[in-house]
Design a protein around this motif. Structure first.
Motif, PDB file in Angstrom:
ATOM      1  N   GLU A 167      12.792  20.830 -12.306  1.00  0.00           N
ATOM      2  CA  GLU A 167      13.540  20.336 -11.148  1.00  0.00           C
ATOM      3  C   GLU A 167      12.615  19.899 -10.008  1.00  0.00           C
ATOM      4  OE1 GLU A 167      16.534  23.197 -10.116  1.00  0.00           O
ATOM      5  OE2 GLU A 167      17.583  22.967 -12.023  1.00  0.00           O
ATOM      6  N   HIS A 168      11.560  19.185 -10.382  1.00  0.00           N
ATOM      7  CA  HIS A 168      10.636  18.624  -9.399  1.00  0.00           C
ATOM      8  C   HIS A 168      10.866  17.121  -9.272  1.00  0.00           C
ATOM      9  CE1 HIS A 168       8.388  22.177  -8.650  1.00  0.00           C
ATOM     10  NE2 HIS A 168       7.800  22.246  -9.819  1.00  0.00           N
ATOM     11  N   PRO A 169      10.952  16.600  -8.039  1.00  0.00           N
ATOM     12  CA  PRO A 169      11.041  15.144  -7.870  1.00  0.00           C
ATOM     13  C   PRO A 169       9.668  14.523  -8.138  1.00  0.00           C
ATOM     14  CG  PRO A 169      10.945  16.243  -5.727  1.00  0.00           C
ATOM     15  CD  PRO A 169      10.976  17.325  -6.760  1.00  0.00           C
ATOM     16  N   LEU A 170       9.617  13.641  -9.099  1.00  0.00           N
ATOM     17  CA  LEU A 170       8.333  13.036  -9.483  1.00  0.00           C
ATOM     18  C   LEU A 170       8.597  11.610  -9.934  1.00  0.00           C
ATOM     19  CD1 LEU A 170       5.306  13.371 -10.079  1.00  0.00           C
ATOM     20  CD2 LEU A 170       5.901  14.464 -12.235  1.00  0.00           C
ATOM     21  N   GLN A 171       8.000  10.644  -9.253  1.00  0.00           N
ATOM     22  CA  GLN A 171       8.173   9.231  -9.624  1.00  0.00           C
ATOM     23  C   GLN A 171       7.030   8.820 -10.533  1.00  0.00           C
ATOM     24  OE1 GLN A 171       9.332   6.337  -6.542  1.00  0.00           O
ATOM     25  NE2 GLN A 171       7.783   4.960  -7.379  1.00  0.00           N
ATOM     26  N   LEU A 172       7.367   8.295 -11.701  1.00  0.00           N
ATOM     27  CA  LEU A 172       6.359   8.006 -12.716  1.00  0.00           C
ATOM     28  C   LEU A 172       6.329   6.523 -13.078  1.00  0.00           C
ATOM     29  CD1 LEU A 172       7.242  11.081 -14.915  1.00  0.00           C
ATOM     30  CD2 LEU A 172       5.071  10.773 -13.724  1.00  0.00           C
ATOM     31  N   ASP A 173       5.108   6.018 -13.279  1.00  0.00           N
ATOM     32  CA  ASP A 173       4.925   4.641 -13.739  1.00  0.00           C
ATOM     33  C   ASP A 173       4.030   4.660 -14.967  1.00  0.00           C
ATOM     34  OD1 ASP A 173       6.377   3.293 -11.713  1.00  0.00           O
ATOM     35  OD2 ASP A 173       4.713   3.582 -10.334  1.00  0.00           O
ATOM     36  N   CYS A 174       4.458   3.960 -16.005  1.00  0.00           N
ATOM     37  CA  CYS A 174       3.651   3.836 -17.221  1.00  0.00           C
ATOM     38  C   CYS A 174       2.894   2.513 -17.143  1.00  0.00           C
ATOM     39  CB  CYS A 174       4.532   3.887 -18.467  1.00  0.00           C
ATOM     40  SG  CYS A 174       3.569   3.854 -20.001  1.00  0.00           S
ATOM     41  N   GLN A 175       1.634   2.591 -16.765  1.00  0.00           N
ATOM     42  CA  GLN A 175       0.808   1.383 -16.668  1.00  0.00           C
ATOM     43  C   GLN A 175      -0.663   1.785 -16.535  1.00  0.00           C
ATOM     44  OE1 GLN A 175       1.938  -0.040 -12.329  1.00  0.00           O
ATOM     45  NE2 GLN A 175      -0.228  -0.427 -12.697  1.00  0.00           N
ATOM     46  N   ASP A 176      -1.526   0.804 -16.623  1.00  0.00           N
ATOM     47  CA  ASP A 176      -2.952   0.999 -16.363  1.00  0.00           C
ATOM     48  C   ASP A 176      -3.106   1.190 -14.852  1.00  0.00           C
ATOM     49  OD1 ASP A 176      -5.648   0.706 -15.844  1.00  0.00           O
ATOM     50  OD2 ASP A 176      -5.911  -1.125 -17.018  1.00  0.00           O
ATOM     51  N   SER A 177      -3.628   2.343 -14.438  1.00  0.00           N
ATOM     52  CA  SER A 177      -3.746   2.657 -13.009  1.00  0.00           C
ATOM     53  C   SER A 177      -4.687   1.723 -12.271  1.00  0.00           C
ATOM     54  CB  SER A 177      -4.246   4.089 -12.821  1.00  0.00           C
ATOM     55  OG  SER A 177      -3.277   4.993 -13.251  1.00  0.00           O
ATOM     56  N   LEU A 178      -5.565   1.049 -13.000  1.00  0.00           N
ATOM     57  CA  LEU A 178      -6.526   0.158 -12.341  1.00  0.00           C
ATOM     58  C   LEU A 178      -5.973  -1.253 -12.150  1.00  0.00           C
ATOM     59  CD1 LEU A 178      -9.747   1.476 -14.113  1.00  0.00           C
ATOM     60  CD2 LEU A 178      -8.876   2.070 -11.844  1.00  0.00           C
ATOM     61  N   GLU A 179      -4.759  -1.490 -12.663  1.00  0.00           N
ATOM     62  CA  GLU A 179      -4.009  -2.702 -12.337  1.00  0.00           C
ATOM     63  C   GLU A 179      -3.329  -2.464 -10.981  1.00  0.00           C
ATOM     64  OE1 GLU A 179      -3.604  -5.502 -14.264  1.00  0.00           O
ATOM     65  OE2 GLU A 179      -4.653  -4.839 -16.075  1.00  0.00           O
ATOM     66  N   PRO A 180      -2.750  -3.497 -10.349  1.00  0.00           N
ATOM     67  CA  PRO A 180      -2.061  -3.280  -9.069  1.00  0.00           C
ATOM     68  C   PRO A 180      -0.951  -2.226  -9.187  1.00  0.00           C
ATOM     69  CG  PRO A 180      -2.376  -5.617  -9.464  1.00  0.00           C
ATOM     70  CD  PRO A 180      -2.786  -4.922 -10.732  1.00  0.00           C
ATOM     71  N   LEU A 181      -0.902  -1.291  -8.244  1.00  0.00           N
ATOM     72  CA  LEU A 181       0.123  -0.244  -8.215  1.00  0.00           C
ATOM     73  C   LEU A 181       1.118  -0.525  -7.093  1.00  0.00           C
ATOM     74  CD1 LEU A 181      -1.976   3.072  -8.574  1.00  0.00           C
ATOM     75  CD2 LEU A 181      -0.805   1.797 -10.378  1.00  0.00           C
ATOM     76  N   PHE A 182       2.387  -0.354  -7.391  1.00  0.00           N
ATOM     77  CA  PHE A 182       3.408  -0.559  -6.363  1.00  0.00           C
ATOM     78  C   PHE A 182       3.780   0.786  -5.759  1.00  0.00           C
ATOM     79  CE2 PHE A 182       3.656  -4.127  -9.318  1.00  0.00           C
ATOM     80  CZ  PHE A 182       3.474  -5.180  -8.425  1.00  0.00           C
ATOM     81  N   ILE A 183       2.772   1.439  -5.201  1.00  0.00           N
ATOM     82  CA  ILE A 183       2.929   2.748  -4.571  1.00  0.00           C
ATOM     83  C   ILE A 183       2.242   2.683  -3.210  1.00  0.00           C
ATOM     84  CG2 ILE A 183       2.327   5.223  -4.718  1.00  0.00           C
ATOM     85  CD1 ILE A 183       2.240   4.855  -7.800  1.00  0.00           C
ATOM     86  N   ASP A 184       2.949   3.104  -2.170  1.00  0.00           N
ATOM     87  CA  ASP A 184       2.351   3.115  -0.832  1.00  0.00           C
ATOM     88  C   ASP A 184       1.224   4.145  -0.776  1.00  0.00           C
ATOM     89  OD1 ASP A 184       4.054   1.167   0.167  1.00  0.00           O
ATOM     90  OD2 ASP A 184       5.571   2.628   0.804  1.00  0.00           O
ATOM     91  N   PRO A 185       0.240   3.950   0.107  1.00  0.00           N
ATOM     92  CA  PRO A 185      -0.830   4.946   0.254  1.00  0.00           C
ATOM     93  C   PRO A 185      -0.256   6.336   0.541  1.00  0.00           C
ATOM     94  CG  PRO A 185      -1.423   2.931   1.403  1.00  0.00           C
ATOM     95  CD  PRO A 185       0.000   2.764   0.953  1.00  0.00           C
ATOM     96  N   VAL A 186      -0.888   7.352  -0.046  1.00  0.00           N
ATOM     97  CA  VAL A 186      -0.382   8.729   0.034  1.00  0.00           C
ATOM     98  C   VAL A 186      -1.314   9.605   0.882  1.00  0.00           C
ATOM     99  CG1 VAL A 186       0.814   8.598  -2.192  1.00  0.00           C
ATOM    100  CG2 VAL A 186      -1.592   9.352  -2.119  1.00  0.00           C
ATOM    101  N   ASP A 187      -0.807  10.788   1.218  1.00  0.00           N
ATOM    102  CA  ASP A 187      -1.592  11.745   2.012  1.00  0.00           C
ATOM    103  C   ASP A 187      -2.653  12.445   1.177  1.00  0.00           C
ATOM    104  OD1 ASP A 187       0.066  11.456   4.411  1.00  0.00           O
ATOM    105  OD2 ASP A 187       1.611  12.511   3.265  1.00  0.00           O
TER     106      ASP A 187
END
Length: 330
Positions: A167-187
């Motif tokens: 029961e953890h909120p976790l957003q996952l993307d299946c892709q090569d991490s070194l390609e462009p990521l559609f994730i805002d900068p994190v803390d």
């Protein structure tokens, strides 16, 4: 003999996975994701299985519902099942970060972020999600919006199922991490760095840490990518090979770090945790530069004892506390 909750859960994961391996003719890890999804959805979602198997699965799932399990019990049992599946399908690149490292990282994150009780977190090589969910379980008083990326679709599916069961909120993307990521900068970024060469030279050419010739080091590119996806003043926690700063490209990496980040800490993990000296690792803590944020007076350098040695660990923790008082109050 009374079984622990983790043993009961593992037995259920293992037995139901075995049933589905035989029915679906798939790998153990694929079947584990299937059974985990069944448990989470409270429904048997596979259509092409025999009535006998369906009845056996229903009994296992019914017995499971009768007991209450903590998120940490579920994580540990699911991790054991993942390890079993990885051993059966020899995958040298799929090595789970040991629990003790995840627990120690949660302690470090708590120390570095201080009073901040809500933060965003990214693991760009999340694998089965074990490291991130360990941190979430050991920081129960924090609200963590977590993101994970991995190129392996089976591992991402396992991370998805594991997070749902806990029961953890976790957003996952299946892709090569070194390609462009559609994730805002994190803390906060956490990553057990994938070590090796990155085969995509065209993509690598976009990075400052690309190799002068031949394939670039994936672990160097992951550090740069992580920096790009961290907010100014945010923290990065990497599990690194001990030889990170001894490679032919080490000077370029050091220059990049000095330009963009402050080195906060380097904690060498006990060699007893690893199969051999060559496989030994450390924890590197960096802070992305920000106007008004100064580097520490001195970098925290620690050789960690066995994490199970309570007395020696207490001595080290006291040393770390002194460093924080002297360096983080600036």
């Amino acid at each position: 003999m009374i079984q622990t909750p983790v043993e009961v859960l593992f037995q259920t994961f293992n037995e139901t996975t075995r049933l589905l391996v035989n029915e679906l003719e798939c790998t153990y890890l694929e079947a584990l994701a299937e059974t985990g999804e069944n448990i989470f959805q409270d429904d048997i979602r596979q259509e092409n299985i025999s009535e006998m198997t369906k009845k056996r699965l229903e009994k296992y799932y019914r017995d499971l519902v009768k007991m209450n399990y903590s998120a940490e019990d579920i994580r540990k049992a699911f991790q054991l099942a993942c390890l079993k599946g990885m051993r059966e399908n020899v995958q040298p690149n799929h090595q789970m970060t040991p629990d003790s490292i995840g627990i120690f990282l949660s302690y470090l994150i708590n120390k570095f972020i201080g009073a901040k009780k809500t933060f965003t977190l990214l693991d760009p090589a999340i694998g089965t999600g074990n490291l991130v969910t360990t941190i979430m379980n050991y920081l129960p008083n924090h609200t963590i919006d977590a993101y994970g990326v991995d190129v392996d679709d089976v591992l991402i599916r396992l991370a998805y199922v594991s997070a749902n069961l806990q029961e953890h909120p976790l957003q996952l993307d299946c892709q090569d991490s070194l390609e462009p990521l559609f994730i805002d900068p994190v803390d906060v970024v956490v990553c057990d760095l994938p070590v090796g060469y990155y085969p995509n030279d065209i993509r690598a050419a976009e990075y400052e840490l690309k190799a002068a010739s031949g394939h670039s080091y994936a672990h160097h590119l992951f550090i740069e990518k992580s920096c790009l996806h961290t907010v100014d003043g945010g923290y990065l926690f990497f599990v690194i090979p001990n030889g990170l700063f001894e490679s032919p490209e080490a000077m370029k990496l050091h220059t990049y770090m000095k330009k963009h980040m402050h080195i906060q800490a380097l904690l060498q993990l006990p060699e007893s945790m690893f199969k051999n000296k060559q496989a030994a690792k450390s924890i590197l803590v960096l802070q992305k530069q920000k106007e008004g944020v100064k580097p520490p007076k001195e970098v925290l350098l620690v050789n960690l004892p066995s994490l199970s040695n309570k007395l020696q660990m207490e001595t080290i923790m006291a040393k770390i506390d002194i460093w924080f008082r002297e360096n983080k109050a600036r």
